[in-house]
Motif scaffolding. Structure first.
Motif, PDB file in Angstrom:
ATOM      1  N   GLN A  59      34.172   6.100  59.020  1.00  0.00           N
ATOM      2  CA  GLN A  59      34.980   6.468  59.926  1.00  0.00           C
ATOM      3  C   GLN A  59      36.194   7.665  59.610  1.00  0.00           C
ATOM      4  N   ASP A  60      36.492   7.525  58.236  1.00  0.00           N
ATOM      5  CA  ASP A  60      37.390   8.259  57.410  1.00  0.00           C
ATOM      6  C   ASP A  60      36.862   9.672  57.442  1.00  0.00           C
ATOM      7  N   ARG A  61      35.587   9.777  57.229  1.00  0.00           N
ATOM      8  CA  ARG A  61      35.064  11.027  57.044  1.00  0.00           C
ATOM      9  C   ARG A  61      34.652  11.728  58.427  1.00  0.00           C
ATOM     10  N   SER A  62      34.148  10.887  59.341  1.00  0.00           N
ATOM     11  CA  SER A  62      33.794  11.558  60.685  1.00  0.00           C
ATOM     12  C   SER A  62      35.161  11.800  61.444  1.00  0.00           C
ATOM     13  N   HIS A  63      36.237  11.295  60.942  1.00  0.00           N
ATOM     14  CA  HIS A  63      37.583  11.274  61.976  1.00  0.00           C
ATOM     15  C   HIS A  63      37.495  10.873  63.458  1.00  0.00           C
ATOM     16  N   SER A  64      36.890  10.177  63.468  1.00  0.00           N
ATOM     17  CA  SER A  64      36.583   9.381  64.778  1.00  0.00           C
ATOM     18  C   SER A  64      36.339   8.115  64.815  1.00  0.00           C
ATOM     19  N   ASN A  65      36.437   7.160  65.802  1.00  0.00           N
ATOM     20  CA  ASN A  65      36.177   5.709  65.915  1.00  0.00           C
ATOM     21  C   ASN A  65      34.776   5.638  66.210  1.00  0.00           C
ATOM     22  N   GLN A  66      33.993   6.834  66.686  1.00  0.00           N
ATOM     23  CA  GLN A  66      32.458   6.432  67.031  1.00  0.00           C
ATOM     24  C   GLN A  66      31.779   7.381  66.307  1.00  0.00           C
ATOM     25  N   PHE A  67      30.573   6.918  65.724  1.00  0.00           N
ATOM     26  CA  PHE A  67      29.704   7.535  65.115  1.00  0.00           C
ATOM     27  C   PHE A  67      28.459   6.987  65.019  1.00  0.00           C
ATOM     28  N   HIS A  68      27.331   7.477  64.542  1.00  0.00           N
ATOM     29  CA  HIS A  68      25.936   6.950  64.805  1.00  0.00           C
ATOM     30  C   HIS A  68      25.442   6.666  63.266  1.00  0.00           C
ATOM     31  N   VAL A  69      24.749   5.507  63.101  1.00  0.00           N
ATOM     32  CA  VAL A  69      24.435   5.120  61.742  1.00  0.00           C
ATOM     33  C   VAL A  69      23.089   4.134  62.221  1.00  0.00           C
ATOM     34  N   THR A  70      21.859   4.428  61.669  1.00  0.00           N
ATOM     35  CA  THR A  70      21.030   3.326  62.100  1.00  0.00           C
ATOM     36  C   THR A  70      20.774   2.045  61.154  1.00  0.00           C
ATOM     37  N   HIS A  71      20.360   1.226  61.594  1.00  0.00           N
ATOM     38  CA  HIS A  71      19.964  -0.161  60.682  1.00  0.00           C
ATOM     39  C   HIS A  71      19.240   0.381  59.512  1.00  0.00           C
ATOM     40  N   LYS A  72      18.207   1.033  59.732  1.00  0.00           N
ATOM     41  CA  LYS A  72      17.464   1.481  58.467  1.00  0.00           C
ATOM     42  C   LYS A  72      18.258   2.213  57.567  1.00  0.00           C
ATOM     43  N   PHE A  73      19.049   3.140  57.938  1.00  0.00           N
ATOM     44  CA  PHE A  73      19.817   3.948  57.084  1.00  0.00           C
ATOM     45  C   PHE A  73      20.899   3.021  56.232  1.00  0.00           C
ATOM     46  N   LEU A  74      21.344   2.176  56.871  1.00  0.00           N
ATOM     47  CA  LEU A  74      22.482   1.463  56.315  1.00  0.00           C
ATOM     48  C   LEU A  74      21.929   0.526  55.349  1.00  0.00           C
ATOM     49  N   ALA A  75      20.796   0.016  55.767  1.00  0.00           N
ATOM     50  CA  ALA A  75      20.131  -1.038  54.928  1.00  0.00           C
ATOM     51  C   ALA A  75      19.674  -0.337  53.485  1.00  0.00           C
ATOM     52  N   GLY A  76      19.235   0.937  53.572  1.00  0.00           N
ATOM     53  CA  GLY A  76      19.017   1.705  52.314  1.00  0.00           C
ATOM     54  C   GLY A  76      20.682   1.863  51.658  1.00  0.00           C
ATOM     55  N   MET A  77      21.492   2.426  52.390  1.00  0.00           N
ATOM     56  CA  MET A  77      22.823   2.718  51.697  1.00  0.00           C
ATOM     57  C   MET A  77      23.265   1.338  50.849  1.00  0.00           C
ATOM     58  N   LEU A  78      22.929   0.285  51.325  1.00  0.00           N
ATOM     59  CA  LEU A  78      23.665  -1.154  51.029  1.00  0.00           C
ATOM     60  C   LEU A  78      22.683  -1.806  50.272  1.00  0.00           C
ATOM     61  N   GLY A  79      21.564  -1.428  50.160  1.00  0.00           N
ATOM     62  CA  GLY A  79      20.428  -2.106  49.268  1.00  0.00           C
ATOM     63  C   GLY A  79      20.284  -3.531  49.652  1.00  0.00           C
TER      64      GLY A  79
END
Length: 244
Positions: free
Chosen positions: A164-184
């Motif tokens: 959110q800080d870097r998108s400068h918006s309350n709305q953004f798109h990120v998939t479960h698959k991508f988040l799973a990879g980011m969070l391990g």
């Protein structure tokens, strides 16, 4: 691959570049190309020669450390507060971490050859990037500890706040698959954590579309690593007076 577009308007919205004295910034920008990055573009691969550096203005780039051939862990996120191409600051010519576009958008791109020349001739750039490098190294170590000691829900809240800080918006798109990879984490674990945050009224999450509903509540749900990271990011520019 990223698509260069000479007609694409590229206002200076990168914190590092905005900290330059105006004349030096104008000269530096002459060597940059405005580029549109697409989701999942790969900007760097381990062991490959670095050909460009990137100063995001409207995109977000995730940095991942590979664990084995199948999985990795997100260890960093770069938005308009930073740059991609850090090894060049240390005199290296190859990338050590993969860099993948997390959120599509604009960036300023400069060739590695020209960047090294600019770095040698600009004490301001050297000072800014030395500070930035120190913060990135600190955040990498913190992320490693965070991934080991903190639960998925708190780490997800942290990652959503960083996005959110870097998108400068309350709305953004990120998939479960991508988040799973980011969070391990396993996708089922990310789903459970996202539902918990949604049930608390902190976010709305549907098919990858995230809306932050309660920023303060999300900060409370995050681990303390987020606040420390944000303070570090502010410190980068602490001794550099921004031009009016």
């Amino acid at each position: 691959m990223p698509r260069a577009d000479s007609a694409f308007p590229a206002p200076v919205l990168n914190d590092i570049l905005e900290a330059f004295p105006s004349k030096e910034r104008e000269r530096f920008l002459l060597g940059c190309d405005p580029v549109e990055l697409r989701f999942a573009d790969i900007l760097a691969k381990p062991g490959e020669r670095i050909r460009h550096v990137y100063f995001p203005t409207g995109s977000i780039i995730a940095q991942i450390t590979p664990i084995d051939r199948r999985v990795g862990l997100g260890v960093g996120m770069v938005g308009n507060e930073g740059m991609v191409g850090i090894p060049l600051i240390l005199g290296a010519t190859t990338s050590s971490l993969p860099a993948v576009v997390q959120n599509a958008g604009s960036t300023l791109r400069m060739t590695a050859v020209l960047f090294r020349r600019e770095l040698q001739g600009s004490p301001v750039l050297q000072r800014l990037l030395n500070r930035y490098l120190y913060v990135v190294m600190t955040q990498l170590a913190r992320t490693a500890a965070c991934s080991h000691f903190h639960v998925v829900e708190a780490r997800l809240a942290r990652w959503l706040l960083m996005t959110q800080d870097r998108s400068h918006s309350n709305q953004f798109h990120v998939t479960h698959k991508f988040l799973a990879g980011m969070l391990g984490a396993r996708r089922v674990g990310v789903t459970t954590a996202a539902l918990a945050l949604q049930n608390r009224g902190l976010i709305h999450y549907c098919r990858g579309d995230v809306t932050v509903l309660d920023r303060a509540g999300l900060e409370d749900a995050s681990c303390a690593c987020y606040e420390v990271d944000r303070a570090d990011s502010i410190w980068i520019l602490g001794e550099v007076k921004r031009p009016a």
